[in-house]
Design a protein around this motif. Structure first.
Motif, PDB file in Angstrom:
ATOM      1  N   PHE A  18      -2.665  19.530 -15.855  1.00 52.24           N
ATOM      2  CA  PHE A  18      -3.862  19.740 -16.708  1.00 52.24           C
ATOM      3  C   PHE A  18      -5.080  20.315 -15.633  1.00 52.24           C
ATOM      4  N   ASP A  19      -6.043  20.806 -16.311  1.00 51.39           N
ATOM      5  CA  ASP A  19      -7.103  21.510 -15.458  1.00 51.39           C
ATOM      6  C   ASP A  19      -8.413  20.637 -14.958  1.00 51.39           C
ATOM      7  N   PRO A  20      -8.475  20.449 -13.765  1.00 51.57           N
ATOM      8  CA  PRO A  20      -9.105  19.273 -13.014  1.00 51.57           C
ATOM      9  C   PRO A  20     -10.744  19.639 -13.402  1.00 51.57           C
ATOM     10  N   SER A  21     -10.930  21.062 -13.716  1.00 46.80           N
ATOM     11  CA  SER A  21     -12.407  21.162 -14.007  1.00 46.80           C
ATOM     12  C   SER A  21     -12.927  20.733 -15.563  1.00 46.80           C
ATOM     13  N   GLY A  22     -11.881  20.388 -16.264  1.00 46.16           N
ATOM     14  CA  GLY A  22     -12.217  19.911 -17.620  1.00 46.16           C
ATOM     15  C   GLY A  22     -12.076  21.298 -18.759  1.00 46.16           C
ATOM     16  N   TRP A  30       8.945  17.304 -18.445  1.00 46.69           N
ATOM     17  CA  TRP A  30       8.709  18.301 -19.259  1.00 46.69           C
ATOM     18  C   TRP A  30       8.055  19.528 -18.316  1.00 46.69           C
ATOM     19  N   PHE A  31       8.775  20.806 -18.746  1.00 48.43           N
ATOM     20  CA  PHE A  31       8.048  21.863 -18.334  1.00 48.43           C
ATOM     21  C   PHE A  31       8.257  23.035 -19.395  1.00 48.43           C
ATOM     22  N   THR A  32       7.276  23.760 -19.286  1.00 49.25           N
ATOM     23  CA  THR A  32       7.271  25.127 -20.060  1.00 49.25           C
ATOM     24  C   THR A  32       6.735  26.193 -19.075  1.00 49.25           C
ATOM     25  N   ILE A  33       7.253  27.257 -19.110  1.00 45.41           N
ATOM     26  CA  ILE A  33       7.108  28.433 -17.877  1.00 45.41           C
ATOM     27  C   ILE A  33       6.956  29.861 -18.843  1.00 45.41           C
ATOM     28  N   ASN A  34       5.650  30.458 -18.135  1.00 44.77           N
ATOM     29  CA  ASN A  34       5.496  31.718 -18.626  1.00 44.77           C
ATOM     30  C   ASN A  34       5.690  32.695 -17.313  1.00 44.77           C
ATOM     31  N   ASP A  35       6.681  33.470 -17.171  1.00 44.13           N
ATOM     32  CA  ASP A  35       6.931  34.209 -16.079  1.00 44.13           C
ATOM     33  C   ASP A  35       7.605  35.522 -16.527  1.00 44.13           C
ATOM     34  N   ARG A  36       7.202  36.422 -16.355  1.00 45.54           N
ATOM     35  CA  ARG A  36       7.558  37.925 -17.002  1.00 45.54           C
ATOM     36  C   ARG A  36       8.694  38.425 -16.493  1.00 45.54           C
ATOM     37  N   GLU A  37       9.201  37.786 -15.230  1.00 49.81           N
ATOM     38  CA  GLU A  37      10.381  38.337 -14.735  1.00 49.81           C
ATOM     39  C   GLU A  37      11.923  37.947 -15.303  1.00 49.81           C
ATOM     40  N   ALA A  38      12.530  38.883 -15.473  1.00 51.35           N
ATOM     41  CA  ALA A  38      14.105  38.752 -16.213  1.00 51.35           C
ATOM     42  C   ALA A  38      14.766  37.453 -15.311  1.00 51.35           C
ATOM     43  N   TYR A  39      15.355  36.613 -16.129  1.00 49.85           N
ATOM     44  CA  TYR A  39      16.193  35.675 -15.355  1.00 49.85           C
ATOM     45  C   TYR A  39      15.283  34.705 -14.414  1.00 49.85           C
ATOM     46  N   HIS A  40      14.050  34.558 -14.912  1.00 50.72           N
ATOM     47  CA  HIS A  40      13.211  33.545 -14.053  1.00 50.72           C
ATOM     48  C   HIS A  40      13.700  32.158 -13.971  1.00 50.72           C
ATOM     49  N   LEU A  41      14.513  31.735 -15.067  1.00 46.08           N
ATOM     50  CA  LEU A  41      15.347  30.464 -15.214  1.00 46.08           C
ATOM     51  C   LEU A  41      16.296  30.125 -13.986  1.00 46.08           C
ATOM     52  N   LYS A  42      16.736  31.508 -13.423  1.00 49.46           N
ATOM     53  CA  LYS A  42      17.658  31.295 -12.122  1.00 49.46           C
ATOM     54  C   LYS A  42      17.060  31.642 -10.952  1.00 49.46           C
ATOM     55  N   ARG A  43      15.933  32.048 -10.960  1.00 52.94           N
ATOM     56  CA  ARG A  43      15.250  32.460  -9.760  1.00 52.94           C
ATOM     57  C   ARG A  43      14.326  31.220  -9.302  1.00 52.94           C
ATOM     58  N   ILE A  44      13.986  30.180 -10.334  1.00 50.75           N
ATOM     59  CA  ILE A  44      13.080  29.062  -9.913  1.00 50.75           C
ATOM     60  C   ILE A  44      13.703  27.990  -9.662  1.00 50.75           C
ATOM     61  N   TYR A  81       3.444  25.095 -16.578  1.00 50.15           N
ATOM     62  CA  TYR A  81       3.003  23.889 -17.315  1.00 50.15           C
ATOM     63  C   TYR A  81       4.045  22.661 -17.118  1.00 50.15           C
ATOM     64  N   TYR A  82       3.547  21.444 -16.908  1.00 44.49           N
ATOM     65  CA  TYR A  82       4.420  20.306 -16.554  1.00 44.49           C
ATOM     66  C   TYR A  82       3.711  19.076 -16.845  1.00 44.49           C
ATOM     67  N   ASN A  83       4.428  18.194 -17.353  1.00 44.86           N
ATOM     68  CA  ASN A  83       4.307  16.539 -17.481  1.00 44.86           C
ATOM     69  C   ASN A  83       5.403  15.670 -16.846  1.00 44.86           C
ATOM     70  N   VAL A  84       4.879  14.954 -15.843  1.00 44.04           N
ATOM     71  CA  VAL A  84       6.060  13.847 -15.279  1.00 44.04           C
ATOM     72  C   VAL A  84       5.421  12.676 -15.677  1.00 44.04           C
ATOM     73  N   ASP A  85       6.150  11.843 -16.473  1.00 42.31           N
ATOM     74  CA  ASP A  85       5.673  10.439 -16.891  1.00 42.31           C
ATOM     75  C   ASP A  85       6.720   9.724 -15.803  1.00 42.31           C
ATOM     76  N   TYR A  86       5.808   8.884 -15.091  1.00 42.08           N
ATOM     77  CA  TYR A  86       6.585   7.848 -14.165  1.00 42.08           C
ATOM     78  C   TYR A  86       5.781   6.548 -14.404  1.00 42.08           C
ATOM     79  N   ARG A  87       6.552   5.406 -13.821  1.00 39.54           N
ATOM     80  CA  ARG A  87       5.859   4.204 -13.992  1.00 39.54           C
ATOM     81  C   ARG A  87       5.941   3.453 -12.688  1.00 39.54           C
TER      82      ARG A  87
END
Length: 359
Positions: free
Chosen positions: A27-31, A60-74, A147-153
């Motif tokens: 989330f954006d800490p500036s609001g 949960w993740f979602t990723i905006n990355d213009r590079e091909a095969y970024h799912l293998k590079r991250i 973007y990410y959300n990690v739910d933990y308790r």
């Protein structure tokens, strides 16, 4: 499909819960509305860094990355209780069953990819003292938006001393080296009558030491040769066994389909083949199997493997992530292959549909 036997990872909603729920998010800490992070090439970003005792319940993740095969590079890594080496280390796409480096929707009990490009994990991940999740960009382009959300308790009591920790490990063979490239089809006597009683040269999903239980695997295949890639048996070697403790009947059988999956994709809670190729060189498939009905226990070690073709005669590319729970410490993981070697690419191995005889 009845799934009652796999629901014990969920809290009993008829009972008052005593944990405190938290969320680590981008989330954006500036609001404002810039609810994402940018990760430069070569940089590591820490998604979660928290003390225990606690349990991660959802990622949960979602990723905006213009590079091909970024799912293998991250690369996704998770560390428990201050350990120096991660208990989870895998390209981020492979962790979520996207081992071909491209997006497709699929669903299972613990992992799913939703519309569009939404990566979800529900594996319960307990920790006594500390949890840390990092994302490393090994690509040449920045991750424009992570973007990410990690739910933990946070738990109100200490975890039991015998609590097992979640682990996930990436492996690949690009290619598996088959013992021959001189075969017209899978079913000639040369290949069909070959014996493999001890799993020699099988593709290895997991080779772990200690005590715990294996809970499943996601795997993707890029065919280098024509024909059905799945003429291979799963073989599990438990606690140092020299011969398979568990021996299957074929790749599609282990993934709980049948007859080459009938050429059609499917995706269920414990098993599936979300991508099914055409049985030609260059075709791509993705499969998964989870053992939540009966995790495979080990007290000293486990080696989980599968043949690549009957008795390992085929030379296709495999990419996999094994998931298991065990007591720490864990054995060292194999070194993650360099980023360019992780990109799925047709290999010139010879055999049907492949023009070169070079191994």
């Amino acid at each position: 499909m009845a799934m009652a036997q796999t629901q014990n990872w969920q809290p009993d909603i008829t009972q008052q819960q005593t944990y405190t729920l938290h969320r680590a998010s981008s989330f954006d800490p500036s609001g404002g509305n810039a609810d994402f992070r940018t990760v430069a090439p070569g940089a590591t970003y820490t998604v979660l860094d928290t003390d225990g005792p606690g349990t991660i319940s959802h990622i949960w993740f979602t990723i905006n990355d213009r590079e091909a095969y970024h799912l293998k590079r991250i690369v996704l890594r998770i560390y428990w209780d201050g350990e120096a080496t991660p208990s989870v280390e895998t390209p981020i796409g492979d962790f979520f069953g996207l081992g071909l480096g491209t997006y497709h929707n699929w669903q299972s009990e613990m992992l799913s990819v939703g519309s569009i490009k939404a990566l979800n994990s529900y594996f319960p991940m307990p920790y006594r003292k500390h949890a840390r999740i990092t994302v490393t960009n090994e690509g040449k382009e920045p991750i424009d938006s992570l973007y990410y959300n990690v739910d933990y308790r946070t738990e109100s009591h200490q975890l039991p001393e015998d609590t097992l920790y979640f682990h996930a490990q990436y492996r690949q063979a690009q290619p598996n080296h088959g013992w021959t490239n001189d075969w017209p089809n899978n079913y000639v006597p040369l290949t069909n009558n070959k014996a493999n009683l001890d799993g020699k040269d099988n593709y290895v999903w997991l080779d772990a030491k200690g005590h715990g239980q294996y809970v499943g695997v996601t795997m993707s295949v890029l065919q280098n040769q024509d024909g059905w890639w799945g003429e291979g048996d799963d073989m599990f070697f438990i606690d140092g066994a020299k011969l398979p403790s568990i021996n299957g009947t074929g790749s599609e059988d282990y993934f709980l389909g049948a007859w080459d999956f009938g050429g059609k994709s499917f995706s269920y809670q414990l098993y599936g083949a979300p991508v099914v190729g055409e049985e030609l060189a260059g075709a791509r498939s993705s499969v998964y199997r989870f053992h939540f009905d009966a995790p495979i226990p080990f007290t000293k070690s486990i080696k989980a493997t599968i043949e690549h073709g009957h008795a390992n005669h085929r030379s296709d590319n495999y990419y996999s992530v094994a998931y298991w729970y065990q007591a720490e410490p864990h054995a060292p993981f194999p070194a993650l292959p360099p980023v360019e070697q992780r990109i799925p690419a047709l290999q010139m191995v010879g055999g049907p549909g492949n023009g070169s005889s070079t191994h």
